[in-house]
Write a protein that holds these residues in place. Structure first.
Motif, PDB file in Angstrom:
ATOM      1  N   LYS A 133       0.832  -1.208   0.000  1.00  0.00           N
ATOM      2  CA  LYS A 133       0.000   0.000   0.000  1.00  0.00           C
ATOM      3  C   LYS A 133       0.869   1.262   0.000  1.00  0.00           C
ATOM      4  O   LYS A 133       2.072   1.196   0.289  1.00  0.00           O
ATOM      5  CB  LYS A 133      -0.920  -0.009   1.213  1.00  0.00           C
ATOM      6  CG  LYS A 133      -0.203   0.061   2.543  1.00  0.00           C
ATOM      7  CD  LYS A 133      -1.191  -0.170   3.672  1.00  0.00           C
ATOM      8  CE  LYS A 133      -0.474  -0.217   5.004  1.00  0.00           C
ATOM      9  NZ  LYS A 133      -1.331  -0.769   6.056  1.00  0.00           N
ATOM     10  N   TYR A 178       4.873   1.640   0.643  1.00  0.00           N
ATOM     11  CA  TYR A 178       5.402   2.396   1.786  1.00  0.00           C
ATOM     12  C   TYR A 178       6.373   3.494   1.322  1.00  0.00           C
ATOM     13  O   TYR A 178       7.326   3.845   2.027  1.00  0.00           O
ATOM     14  CB  TYR A 178       6.100   1.452   2.779  1.00  0.00           C
ATOM     15  CG  TYR A 178       5.120   0.553   3.522  1.00  0.00           C
ATOM     16  CD1 TYR A 178       4.845   0.753   4.870  1.00  0.00           C
ATOM     17  CD2 TYR A 178       4.457  -0.477   2.866  1.00  0.00           C
ATOM     18  CE1 TYR A 178       3.943  -0.063   5.547  1.00  0.00           C
ATOM     19  CE2 TYR A 178       3.556  -1.293   3.526  1.00  0.00           C
ATOM     20  CZ  TYR A 178       3.309  -1.086   4.865  1.00  0.00           C
ATOM     21  OH  TYR A 178       2.413  -1.895   5.522  1.00  0.00           O
ATOM     22  N   SER A 197       3.530  -7.062  10.404  1.00  0.00           N
ATOM     23  CA  SER A 197       4.973  -7.144  10.656  1.00  0.00           C
ATOM     24  C   SER A 197       5.284  -7.379  12.134  1.00  0.00           C
ATOM     25  O   SER A 197       6.040  -8.293  12.486  1.00  0.00           O
ATOM     26  CB  SER A 197       5.664  -5.852  10.205  1.00  0.00           C
ATOM     27  OG  SER A 197       5.576  -5.702   8.815  1.00  0.00           O
ATOM     28  N   ARG A 200       0.367 -10.982   6.747  1.00  0.00           N
ATOM     29  CA  ARG A 200       0.373  -9.809   5.858  1.00  0.00           C
ATOM     30  C   ARG A 200       1.451  -8.848   6.339  1.00  0.00           C
ATOM     31  O   ARG A 200       1.316  -8.257   7.411  1.00  0.00           O
ATOM     32  CB  ARG A 200      -0.985  -9.099   5.880  1.00  0.00           C
ATOM     33  CG  ARG A 200      -2.155  -9.917   5.394  1.00  0.00           C
ATOM     34  CD  ARG A 200      -3.430  -9.083   5.408  1.00  0.00           C
ATOM     35  NE  ARG A 200      -3.561  -8.316   6.635  1.00  0.00           N
ATOM     36  CZ  ARG A 200      -4.028  -8.791   7.782  1.00  0.00           C
ATOM     37  NH1 ARG A 200      -4.448 -10.042   7.858  1.00  0.00           N
ATOM     38  NH2 ARG A 200      -4.100  -8.015   8.846  1.00  0.00           N
ATOM     39  N   SER A 228       5.700  -3.131   6.492  1.00  0.00           N
ATOM     40  CA  SER A 228       6.823  -2.318   6.963  1.00  0.00           C
ATOM     41  C   SER A 228       8.082  -3.137   7.246  1.00  0.00           C
ATOM     42  O   SER A 228       9.193  -2.613   7.103  1.00  0.00           O
ATOM     43  CB  SER A 228       6.411  -1.511   8.199  1.00  0.00           C
ATOM     44  OG  SER A 228       5.854  -2.355   9.173  1.00  0.00           O
TER      45      SER A 228
HETATM   46  C1  LIG Z   1      -0.856  -2.002   6.490  1.00  0.00           C
HETATM   47  C2  LIG Z   1      -1.526  -3.293   6.698  1.00  0.00           C
HETATM   48  C3  LIG Z   1      -0.788  -4.454   6.933  1.00  0.00           C
HETATM   49  C4  LIG Z   1       0.719  -4.451   7.034  1.00  0.00           C
HETATM   50  O1  LIG Z   1       1.110  -3.834   8.220  1.00  0.00           O
HETATM   51  P1  LIG Z   1       2.647  -3.738   8.625  1.00  0.00           P
HETATM   52  O2  LIG Z   1       2.609  -3.452  10.059  1.00  0.00           O
HETATM   53  O3  LIG Z   1       3.229  -2.642   7.825  1.00  0.00           O
HETATM   54  O4  LIG Z   1       3.255  -5.051   8.306  1.00  0.00           O
HETATM   55  C5  LIG Z   1      -1.461  -5.640   7.086  1.00  0.00           C
HETATM   56  N1  LIG Z   1      -2.814  -5.680   7.036  1.00  0.00           N
HETATM   57  C6  LIG Z   1      -3.562  -4.587   6.822  1.00  0.00           C
HETATM   58  C7  LIG Z   1      -5.028  -4.706   6.784  1.00  0.00           C
HETATM   59  C8  LIG Z   1      -2.951  -3.355   6.649  1.00  0.00           C
HETATM   60  O5  LIG Z   1      -3.696  -2.271   6.448  1.00  0.00           O
END
Ligand SMILES: *Cc1c(COP(=O)(O)O)cnc(C)c1O
Length: 363
Positions: A31, A35, A200, A215, A218
């Motif tokens: 997204k 980043y 993360s 998922r 970062s």
């Molecule tokens: C941004 C996001 C992530 C990833 O988060 P990080 O902490 O950057 O790994 C996972 N799931 C959803 C729904 C997100 O919006």
């Protein structure tokens, strides 16, 4: 002269480390233009390291990834939406939608049927983020998406942790809520599909919440909240150079507010990088909890921002920034250092805040 440099090999090493730690398939979250690192370039490196599933928030990004040649990979759009135009784009891209409300389910179902296809979707459960997702007690509504929407094939279910980096009890409570719904579906003879929750911090703070996939965003960049060593390295830096060297006498002042006073005769290197490029704008935005904000403010008062608690690297040496960071330049103390005009200056900038005017270069 300035550019944001991203080291491919470090990104690849982070990706391998994350996949090893997770032990389950990693859905790479790209997204916000990956980043700030560039969605297309990130995707390329990540695919080379074995990533086979991506996640985005904008339906248009799913289309872009398809156009870039990511035709075999699964792409999850993490935004639940009741907007038919967004659902249409997701369906056209052959992406996996997120369904987090009866309205979103209705919308996607109608759009998919109109297109003569069955849309894939993951059901989202809101366990405290407060944006997308069915509430945990909306079990009947959740079940209906699985059973009654002919235009939707539900292939997964997930939730999102809000405090994985800070609050284990809250994270475990969120995880439990998701698992309770999965268990109920199972009792009702429904295969919930791929279960995922950890982001993360979830991956690096806990060993037992990986489920079927994680998922991660970062962590790829090495810029995430976690306790202890993660084995990840921070990728990306802003590169500029020294454009002028000067010497000022003891008592000379620096920056707006004259917040820094030279204790001795000082050799000054000027580097033409400032707030406008995204330097030194990040800290406050990364604070989530009031106690962190308080700690930050106290540290600010103690150190005195503009009084030399920010450093950059010049010709491989640490140089203190004197005075408040300017819009377009900083003055650094290079007294006694081996520094010449034209020397390379390296600054830590989170590319999320990087000016779009600064070019990015993958090396
Ligand atoms: C941004 C996001 C992530 C990833 O988060 P990080 O902490 O950057 O790994 C996972 N799931 C959803 C729904 C997100 O919006």
């Amino acid at each position: 002269m300035k550019k944001f440099v991203v080291e491919r090999d470090k990104l690849a090493a982070n990706s391998r480390r994350i996949q090893q730690k997770a032990g389950v398939p990693v859905i790479a979250v790209l997204k916000a233009d990956g980043y700030g690192f560039g969605m297309a370039q990130m995707a390329e490196v990540l695919r080379e390291t074995g990533i086979r599933m991506f996640a985005v928030t904008e339906p248009g990004d799913a289309t872009k990834l398809r156009e870039l040649g990511y035709t075999e990979e699964d792409i999850l759009v993490m935004r639940s939406t009741a907007m038919a135009d967004e659902a249409y784009e997701i369906v056209q891209a052959g992406a996996i939608a997120t369904v987090g409300s009866p309205e979103a389910a209705y919308c996607l179902n109608e759009v998919a049927k109109g297109c003569g296809v069955q849309a894939r979707a993951h059901v989202k459960i809101d366990t405290g983020m407060g944006r997308y997702g069915f509430l945990a007690d909306q079990y009947e509504e959740i079940k209906r998406v699985y059973q009654e929407c002919e235009g939707i094939a539900v292939t997964g279910i997930y939730t999102h942790f809000h405090s994985a980096f800070a609050n284990e009890a809250a994270t475990r409570a969120q995880y439990k809520q998701l698992c309770a719904i999965v268990d109920r579906l199972r009792v009702d003879g429904i295969d919930c599909g791929m279960r995922h929750a950890a982001n993360s911090s979830g991956v690096f703070c806990y060993d037992d919440m990986m489920l079927d996939a994680v998922r991660v965003g970062s962590a790829f960049t090495g810029r995430m909240a976690a306790k202890g060593a993660t084995g990840l390295s921070r990728i990306g830096y802003l590169e500029s150079r020294v454009i002028e060297l000067r010497t000022v006498p003891k008592g000379h002042t620096f920056g707006y507010g004259a917040g820094y006073v030279a204790k001795d005769a000082t050799r000054v290197a000027v580097v033409p990088v400032g707030y406008t490029d995204g330097f030194s704008v990040e800290k406050k935005k990364d604070l989530y909890r009031s106690r962190d904000v308080l700690r930050y403010i106290l540290a600010e008062i103690k150190n005195g921002r503009g009084r030399g608690n920010i450093y950059i690297t010049i010709n491989g040496q640490r140089a203190r920034v004197m005075g408040h960071v300017g819009l377009c330049h900083v003055s650094c103390d290079v007294t006694g250092l081996d520094v010449h005009n034209g020397d390379t200056a390296i600054l830590d900038v989170n590319p999320l805040y990087l000016s779009p005017l600064v070019p990015k270069e993958y090396v």
